[in-house]
Design an enzyme around this catalytic site. Structure first.
Site, PDB file in Angstrom:
ATOM      1  N   SER B 126     -25.967  -1.531-105.506  1.00  0.00           N
ATOM      2  CA  SER B 126     -26.058  -0.349-105.823  1.00  0.00           C
ATOM      3  C   SER B 126     -26.540  -0.439-107.550  1.00  0.00           C
ATOM      4  CB  SER B 126     -24.749   0.490-105.750  1.00  0.00           C
ATOM      5  OG  SER B 126     -24.953   1.673-106.494  1.00  0.00           O
ATOM      6  N   TYR B 151     -14.964   1.374-106.059  1.00  0.00           N
ATOM      7  CA  TYR B 151     -16.205   1.076-105.290  1.00  0.00           C
ATOM      8  C   TYR B 151     -17.275   0.486-105.978  1.00  0.00           C
ATOM      9  CZ  TYR B 151     -20.958   1.954-103.572  1.00  0.00           C
ATOM     10  OH  TYR B 151     -22.390   1.992-103.185  1.00  0.00           O
ATOM     11  N   LYS B 155     -19.106  -3.606-105.864  1.00  0.00           N
ATOM     12  CA  LYS B 155     -20.556  -3.988-105.748  1.00  0.00           C
ATOM     13  C   LYS B 155     -20.547  -5.130-106.728  1.00  0.00           C
ATOM     14  CE  LYS B 155     -21.575  -1.537-102.430  1.00  0.00           C
ATOM     15  NZ  LYS B 155     -21.725  -2.204-101.158  1.00  0.00           N
TER      16      LYS B 155
END
Lengths: 340, 340
Positions: B126, B151, B155
């Site tokens: 991302s 989150y 990544k």
């Protein structure tokens, strides 16, 4: 007295900490998978403290075993989490092993601690998170550098996971202890470092060379920008280090911590070069060490030593033992292990 | 034709990618735990492509199930790994869920891929890894910033685990695709985004507001240093995004990759403000959207859009669909889902 879980409690730092915990009156339960330790360490702990800790052979990677452990020992008040893979070179070759062993197991443990009414958690971190710091001595507010190895990365990630968890789990308090370079052994010579295979660290390599198991110590580089050209580290006696865990635990259990998650450097504050360590060994042992200067080793940082003010001011802890104390205890331990 | 495993293949981006893979002739096996998706998505995929992919309901957190899967499907040539938890806000409240779901599962998958004679791996990363980049547009060499949420951290860590693994596993090649903001739906209206509960993203919130499920869209801040004062993102049509996965996979399978591990931005290269997205929606739908400017939301970055040159030059891929295309498809999909 409170029941404390020590994971990896049969390892080098773990076993010394179990001794200090028992001497401070705590009831200790050890989890260890014996992958890098021996059940015989229990005898050493018993010989020193007169008490045998509870021992459960569990692989923390097995989530259901971890769950079962906490069902059985549902009155654990604190956890000191040593269990982890720790060889930098191996981590480069086996990264997945390190991410699974060091991250996966931490997550399982924290999931269980979240269920407890209250939990105090001490995490074994490392000065490796600082890399080559821009300023010496290194304070806890020095920036965390991009990790040089998967091992170092798992320590950084571990700290982040604990920090993120403490933010939202009000019943959990944690301290990450950033170890500099632990060396030495218990003065009783009942416990000490037991490296499997070729030692990764300087001091066991020195003592194994002196006792005749290794032919020669290689000193990697004498052209670094340091007074004698060899790399500088902050070598801390493992007994001093172990005592810091008891103090940190006490801080959490008695609610003296200032935040839910804190970090502390554990070091002496004094840097010693490789040659200074060799000299200290020769001085205390009376042995002549066979060593040779060879080229630099990739990935070695030049110099690292701790600013110890935060630990002094907040924990009220500082080291008491000297480099000579540590070298002498390491040498006595090596001699005992080899039956000499 | 090669068998490709798509984890999370019933999710938003996953399902669109399965369609493109099947249309390109690949044999697709989907793993999905249905925690944030529905088995009905298979019908949509079948309606578009005339072919039903193999589907295995597996929770990737169950290591033994992952092992059993690869024993059964031992001829998998590539894996596109979408399965992950993806809500930023939830990750702050449930960090351990995110570290377990997004990191633990990745490690299990890579451990299995290591055993295969050859494996190609595509990872859903991302643009969140860049945080608020110092320079726009954002190139792949922009520094990765300290993650703002668990989150985002998963990544970053995911990329590091793959990078470290590719360094030492010569049979494994991988590409991390850094998505900017995927929106829209398949033109057939057979598949699209199916957010559970209150949408976390702008476009489904817009379409749900327009269709009458949400009362009003809150636009968080109009006093940012951007032309109209609202935040700027790079919205990419999910069908363009899906096609990029096929191109990236082809690059690995045909050994056109230049390194064992590579990263690519997937975006349009054009930033659009929140108000521009609202205007595009109103233009293509003919609906008037009920929205209100409210205060800034904590943690929002001001502006992010991709430098697309690396994807263009190395993958030979660029977006073909416009913001209007995406908004129209999202609106048609919302109408279909609601039976209107």
């Amino acid at each position: 007295m409170d029941k404390i879980l020590v994971t990896g409690g049969l390892g080098f730092i773990g076993s010394h900490t179990v001794v200090e915990l028992q001497e401070a009156g705590y009831e200790v339960v050890i989890i260890d998978d014996l992958s890098n330790s021996s059940e015989k360490v229990l005898d050493g702990i018993t010989a020193i403290t007169g008490k045998t800790p509870i021992f459960e052979k569990i692989d923390l990677k097995e989530k259901t075993d971890v769950e079962a452990f906490f069902k059985k020992h549902n009155n654990v008040k604190g956890v000191i989490h040593f269990a982890a893979s720790k060889a930098v070179g191996e981590s480069v070759n086996e990264p997945l092993l390190y991410y699974e062993n060091n991250i996966g197991t931490l997550v399982y443990l924290l999931k269980e601690l979240k269920k407890l009414p209250e939990a105090s958690f001490i995490f074994s971190s490392s000065c490796t998170v600082y890399g080559q710091a821009d300023e010496l001595p290194i304070t806890e507010s020095a920036p965390v550098k991009q990790a040089e190895s998967p091992y170092g990365n798992t320590k950084q990630i571990g700290e982040e996971i604990i920090r993120d968890t403490c933010k939202v789990v009000p019943t959990l308090k944690a301290i990450a202890l950033r170890y500099f370079n632990p060396i030495g052994a218990h003065a009783s010579t009942e416990i000490g470092e037991l490296p499997i295979g070729v030692p990764q660290n300087l001091v066991p390599f020195i003592t194994q060379t002196a006792i005749g198991i290794r032919e020669q110590l290689s000193v990697f580089g004498d052209d670094y920008p340091t007074p004698d050209g060899t790399c500088i580290r902050d070598y801390i006696h493992v007994v001093d280090l172990a005592k810091a865990h008891v103090v940190a635990l006490e801080r959490l259990l008695s609610n003296k911590n200032k935040a839910a998650y804190e970090t502390f450097n554990l070091g002496t504050g004094k840097g010693s070069s490789v040659l200074e360590v060799v000299n200290a060994f020769e001085r205390v042992s009376g042995e002549k060490l066979n060593y040779k200067i060879v080229g630099r080793r990739e990935g070695d940082i030049i110099s690292a030593y701790a600013d110890t003010n935060k630990a002094k001011n907040e924990l009220g802890w500082e080291t008491k033992l000297s480099l000579d104390d540590a070298m002498l205890s390491a040498w006595k331990w090596e001699q005992k292990v080899r039956g000499k």
